[in-house]
Design a protein around this motif. Structure first.
Motif, PDB file in Angstrom:
ATOM      1  N   GLY A 163       0.802  -1.207   0.000  1.00 25.29           N
ATOM      2  CA  GLY A 163       0.000   0.000   0.000  1.00 25.29           C
ATOM      3  C   GLY A 163       0.836   1.258   0.000  1.00 25.29           C
ATOM      4  O   GLY A 163       2.067   1.220   0.029  1.00 25.29           O
ATOM      5  N   ALA A 164       0.147   2.390  -0.045  1.00 17.14           N
ATOM      6  CA  ALA A 164       0.812   3.678  -0.131  1.00 17.14           C
ATOM      7  C   ALA A 164       1.514   4.016   1.174  1.00 17.14           C
ATOM      8  O   ALA A 164       0.985   3.790   2.261  1.00 17.14           O
ATOM      9  N   LYS A 165       2.713   4.554   1.060  1.00 20.89           N
ATOM     10  CA  LYS A 165       3.462   4.984   2.232  1.00 20.89           C
ATOM     11  C   LYS A 165       2.798   6.210   2.845  1.00 20.89           C
ATOM     12  O   LYS A 165       2.250   7.061   2.143  1.00 20.89           O
ATOM     13  N   GLY A 166       2.853   6.296   4.138  1.00 17.72           N
ATOM     14  CA  GLY A 166       2.349   7.472   4.825  1.00 17.72           C
ATOM     15  C   GLY A 166       0.868   7.471   5.115  1.00 17.72           C
ATOM     16  O   GLY A 166       0.360   8.385   5.761  1.00 17.72           O
ATOM     17  N   VAL A 167       0.147   6.463   4.631  1.00 11.97           N
ATOM     18  CA  VAL A 167      -1.288   6.397   4.911  1.00 11.97           C
ATOM     19  C   VAL A 167      -1.506   6.002   6.377  1.00 11.97           C
ATOM     20  O   VAL A 167      -2.378   6.511   7.046  1.00 11.97           O
ATOM     21  N   TRP A 168      -0.663   5.080   6.850  1.00 19.22           N
ATOM     22  CA  TRP A 168      -0.718   4.657   8.248  1.00 19.22           C
ATOM     23  C   TRP A 168       0.271   5.484   9.049  1.00 19.22           C
ATOM     24  O   TRP A 168       1.437   5.614   8.683  1.00 19.22           O
ATOM     25  N   THR A 169      -0.189   6.022  10.169  1.00 20.01           N
ATOM     26  CA  THR A 169       0.649   6.867  11.014  1.00 20.01           C
ATOM     27  C   THR A 169       0.488   6.449  12.474  1.00 20.01           C
ATOM     28  O   THR A 169      -0.639   6.259  12.942  1.00 20.01           O
ATOM     29  N   LEU A 170       1.613   6.318  13.173  1.00 19.56           N
ATOM     30  CA  LEU A 170       1.569   6.093  14.608  1.00 19.56           C
ATOM     31  C   LEU A 170       1.719   7.443  15.284  1.00 19.56           C
ATOM     32  O   LEU A 170       2.780   8.060  15.260  1.00 19.56           O
ATOM     33  N   ARG A 171       0.644   7.943  15.863  1.00 17.20           N
ATOM     34  CA  ARG A 171       0.643   9.258  16.477  1.00 17.20           C
ATOM     35  C   ARG A 171       1.383   9.236  17.809  1.00 17.20           C
ATOM     36  O   ARG A 171       1.554   8.173  18.420  1.00 17.20           O
ATOM     37  N   PRO A 172       1.821  10.412  18.295  1.00 18.53           N
ATOM     38  CA  PRO A 172       2.522  10.471  19.582  1.00 18.53           C
ATOM     39  C   PRO A 172       1.701   9.928  20.749  1.00 18.53           C
ATOM     40  O   PRO A 172       2.268   9.480  21.749  1.00 18.53           O
ATOM     41  N   ASP A 173       0.366   9.953  20.631  1.00 18.92           N
ATOM     42  CA  ASP A 173      -0.467   9.443  21.726  1.00 18.92           C
ATOM     43  C   ASP A 173      -0.664   7.935  21.656  1.00 18.92           C
ATOM     44  O   ASP A 173      -1.465   7.360  22.401  1.00 18.92           O
ATOM     45  N   GLY A 174       0.068   7.256  20.737  1.00 16.68           N
ATOM     46  CA  GLY A 174       0.016   5.802  20.648  1.00 16.68           C
ATOM     47  C   GLY A 174      -1.101   5.254  19.797  1.00 16.68           C
ATOM     48  O   GLY A 174      -1.327   4.042  19.765  1.00 16.68           O
ATOM     49  N   VAL A 175      -1.810   6.111  19.079  1.00  9.23           N
ATOM     50  CA  VAL A 175      -2.902   5.673  18.211  1.00  9.23           C
ATOM     51  C   VAL A 175      -2.371   5.417  16.804  1.00  9.23           C
ATOM     52  O   VAL A 175      -1.710   6.277  16.218  1.00  9.23           O
TER      53      VAL A 175
END
Length: 202
Positions: free
Chosen positions: A44-56
């Motif tokens: 899949g496309a890079k950058g679509v999934w993100t691990l946010r600083p709050d752990g989400v």
């Protein structure tokens, strides 16, 4: 000695080599893997999934963009486990959790997909029972509906123990399947009895 114990007449006991190891849950997103996470984008496309600083772990795939594909564990040695997670699916949202998935092919049919979907969605038409949230997609129907309204956080627990797969939504067991009893498939895929007992979590 054990207070009130009477089995040993002289009250003498001996113990040795007593050890304890705390067994806890490993955070797959922020665990102590060499790169800080046990997950990686596989297709899949890079950058679509993100691990946010709050752990989400967040998927933001805009209409017209390439698919978010799937992310998964960096190894395929996940066989027997107790996986706990929380999810927040938007209205009309549709996703899933792969278990025991091989790297190639459609994970819903080559491995297993535990469905994550807005059970009230109209965009997909009338959902079939085997499409409802928590189902083993296309094979095992949830015994009851335990989901809440889309847009709220909900809990899911998936227990895979050899031939037994259990799914709980919001603390309610909705699937308790003996894979060995599913000897035929509802599609051209292999029946659950013959699907892998080890693979990626995705």
């Amino acid at each position: 000695s054990i207070p009130g114990g009477t089995n040993n007449q002289n009250g003498q006991f001996e113990f040795r080599n007593i050890r304890i190891k705390e067994i806890g849950y490993l955070n797959l997103l922020t665990g102590e893997a060499p790169t800080g996470s046990y997950f990686t984008t596989i297709v899949g496309a890079k950058g679509v999934w993100t691990l946010r600083p709050d752990g989400v772990l967040e998927c933001r795939n805009k209409p017209g963009q390439p698919s978010g594909g799937w992310i998964g564990t960096k190894t395929d040695d996940w066989a027997n486990f107790d996986l706990k997670l929380e999810f927040n699916v938007p209205p009309d949202g549709n996703s899933g959790v792969f278990i025991r998935r091989p790297i190639n092919g459609d994970g819903a049919y080559e491995g297993m997909e535990i469905q994550v979907i807005d059970d009230d969605a109209k965009v997909f038409g009338k959902l079939q029972p085997w499409q409802h949230c928590g189902s083993i997609y296309h094979e095992v129907v949830p015994a009851v509906r335990a989901t809440r309204k889309a847009g709220t956080w909900q809990s899911m627990e998936i227990v895979a123990d050899k031939n037994i797969v259990k799914v709980c939504i919001n603390g309610v067991e909705i699937v308790n399947a003996d894979l060995d009893k599913y000897t035929t498939a509802t599609t051209k895929a292999k029946p659950l009895k013959d699907r892998p007992r080890q693979g990626y979590i995705g």
